[in-house]
Design an enzyme around this catalytic site. Structure first.
Site, PDB file in Angstrom:
ATOM      1  NE  ARG A  82      32.473  63.237  40.997  1.00  0.00           N
ATOM      2  CZ  ARG A  82      33.647  63.481  40.422  1.00  0.00           C
ATOM      3  NH1 ARG A  82      34.669  62.652  40.606  1.00  0.00           N
ATOM      4  NH2 ARG A  82      33.809  64.524  39.640  1.00  0.00           N
ATOM      5  CE  LYS A  94      34.337  67.995  41.406  1.00  0.00           C
ATOM      6  NZ  LYS A  94      35.694  68.349  41.806  1.00  0.00           N
ATOM      7  CD  GLU A 152      41.306  63.920  46.888  1.00  0.00           C
ATOM      8  OE1 GLU A 152      40.814  63.520  45.838  1.00  0.00           O
ATOM      9  OE2 GLU A 152      40.658  64.536  47.757  1.00  0.00           O
TER      10      GLU A 152
HETATM   11  N1  PXG Z   1      40.255  64.918  43.685  1.00  0.00           N
HETATM   12  C1  PXG Z   1      39.728  66.140  43.902  1.00  0.00           C
HETATM   13  C2  PXG Z   1      39.788  66.720  45.257  1.00  0.00           C
HETATM   14  C3  PXG Z   1      39.120  66.822  42.840  1.00  0.00           C
HETATM   15  O1  PXG Z   1      38.568  68.023  43.046  1.00  0.00           O
HETATM   16  C4  PXG Z   1      39.663  64.978  41.378  1.00  0.00           C
HETATM   17  C5  PXG Z   1      40.239  64.335  42.470  1.00  0.00           C
HETATM   18  C6  PXG Z   1      39.635  64.283  40.063  1.00  0.00           C
HETATM   19  O2  PXG Z   1      38.292  63.865  39.761  1.00  0.00           O
HETATM   20  P1  PXG Z   1      37.723  63.851  38.280  1.00  0.00           P
HETATM   21  O3  PXG Z   1      36.338  63.359  38.418  1.00  0.00           O
HETATM   22  O4  PXG Z   1      37.810  65.266  37.775  1.00  0.00           O
HETATM   23  O5  PXG Z   1      38.590  62.940  37.495  1.00  0.00           O
HETATM   24  C7  PXG Z   1      39.070  66.234  41.564  1.00  0.00           C
HETATM   25  C8  PXG Z   1      38.422  66.955  40.440  1.00  0.00           C
HETATM   26  C9  PXG Z   1      40.171  72.548  38.536  1.00  0.00           C
HETATM   27  C10 PXG Z   1      39.327  71.327  38.510  1.00  0.00           C
HETATM   28  O6  PXG Z   1      39.810  73.504  37.836  1.00  0.00           O
HETATM   29  C11 PXG Z   1      39.486  70.354  39.480  1.00  0.00           C
HETATM   30  C12 PXG Z   1      38.687  69.209  39.425  1.00  0.00           C
HETATM   31  C13 PXG Z   1      37.777  69.058  38.442  1.00  0.00           C
HETATM   32  C14 PXG Z   1      37.623  70.042  37.502  1.00  0.00           C
HETATM   33  C15 PXG Z   1      38.398  71.197  37.531  1.00  0.00           C
HETATM   34  O7  PXG Z   1      41.191  72.548  39.238  1.00  0.00           O
HETATM   35  N2  PXG Z   1      38.886  68.284  40.391  1.00  0.00           N
END
Ligand code: PXG
Length: 288
Positions: A52, A151, A184
């Site tokens: 990713r 991301k 989301e």
């Molecule tokens: N949507 C968004 C906008 C994100 O930033 C996810 C979905 C979920 O993706 P993953 O790959 O993590 O299953 C994310 C991921 C935090 C934190 O500290 C946030 C994320 C990842 C790690 C830490 O809030 N977001």
């Protein structure tokens, strides 16, 4: 204890891990990142996170001067050097030092930064009782403005929605896309359960292709649960049997109220609890 941080070619002390005020990561939020969990010394779904990151970098025309394998090894090295058993890795690639203009191509050297640390989690009680959320008025970026699958270091779209949630006294907000469909949450993907079927918006609806989302879909199907990717409306969230979020930090968390509407009987539902337990066993290696 001071951390060892990976800076481009190797580990340095935390105090030496510095970037320039001319780095376009700071000046413009120009860069990409990943947030990755470490469970029992094992970096969770590392290959998927690296893929990713490279896809995100490719879209924003940011060259990464390390190979996928070298970067994976650097992540493992950083985790070991900091003695992290259960924790969190933040992998960041900034555009690098440039001028006070937008042009990214004057930035000749991107900065590759890896931080391995402990993680701040939601309290266990929130998983037992379930979380409340609100619908944000801030919509997710239009795909032709910026693809939500990238991301990037520019999280202001999501931060605006997060502010709405915090102002309304809840930790998370649901974001909708320009067509009104569920995209989301600000840092998590969205799922509902309806008559035993698990439904989640396709990534084209404006969400990040979450790694946790992918694992949960796979595990649910292995359990024989039907999973369908389809557009969801705010109405669907209001009347569903169960609602839950997935993400690297939250893992799987049940939602029991949205915009003042109770979901189900006001407690995390049976499918949510089953998927949370299955994910927990998978991530922490107790099963599967
Ligand atoms: N949507 C968004 C906008 C994100 O930033 C996810 C979905 C979920 O993706 P993953 O790959 O993590 O299953 C994310 C991921 C935090 C934190 O500290 C946030 C994320 C990842 C790690 C830490 O809030 N977001």
């Amino acid at each position: 204890m001071a951390l060892k941080i990976w800076m481009n070619t190797g580990l340095v002390d935390e105090a030496e891990a510095r970037v320039s005020v001319f780095d376009h990561g700071l000046l413009y939020g120009d860069g990409v990142f990943e947030g990755i969990r470490v469970y029992h010394e094992k970096v969770f779904e590392l290959a998927a996170h690296i893929k990713r990151l490279f896809d995100s970098a490719h879209v924003i025309r940011l060259p990464i001067v390390m190979s996928r394998e070298e970067l994976s090894n650097a992540v493992e090295t950083t985790v070991k050097a900091n003695g992290i058993r259960d924790g969190y890795v933040r992998l960041v690639v900034t555009r690098g030092v440039g001028t006070l203009g937008l042009n990214p191509f004057v930035c000749k050297n991107s900065n590759i930064i890896i931080i391995a640390d402990t993680i701040q989690l939601y309290p266990e009680e929130l998983y037992e009782k379930g979380m409340k959320v609100v619908s944000a008025t801030t919509i997710r970026t239009h795909p032709l403005a910026f693809p939500a699958q990238v991301k990037s270091l520019n999280y202001l779209n999501n931060i605006m929605a997060k502010i709405e949630a915090l102002d309304r006294g809840v930790p998370e907000a649901i974001m909708y896309n320009h067509e009104g469909y569920v995209a989301e949450a600000t840092g998590d993907n969205v799922f509902i359960v309806q008559n035993g079927t698990v439904l989640t918006p396709p990534v084209e609806s404006g969400g990040l292709g979450g790694i946790t989302r992918g694992v949960v879909i796979r595990l649910a199907r292995q359990l024989g649960i039907e999973v369908v990717e389809k557009n969801l409306t705010r109405y669907d969230l209001y009347v569903c049997d169960e609602l839950f979020l997935t993400g690297t930090a939250a893992e799987v968390i049940g939602i029991v109220e949205i915009d003042g509407r109770r979901i189900g009987d006001g407690k995390p539902g049976p499918t949510t609890r089953r998927l949370r337990e299955t994910f927990d066993n998978y991530a922490r290696g107790k099963g599967q």
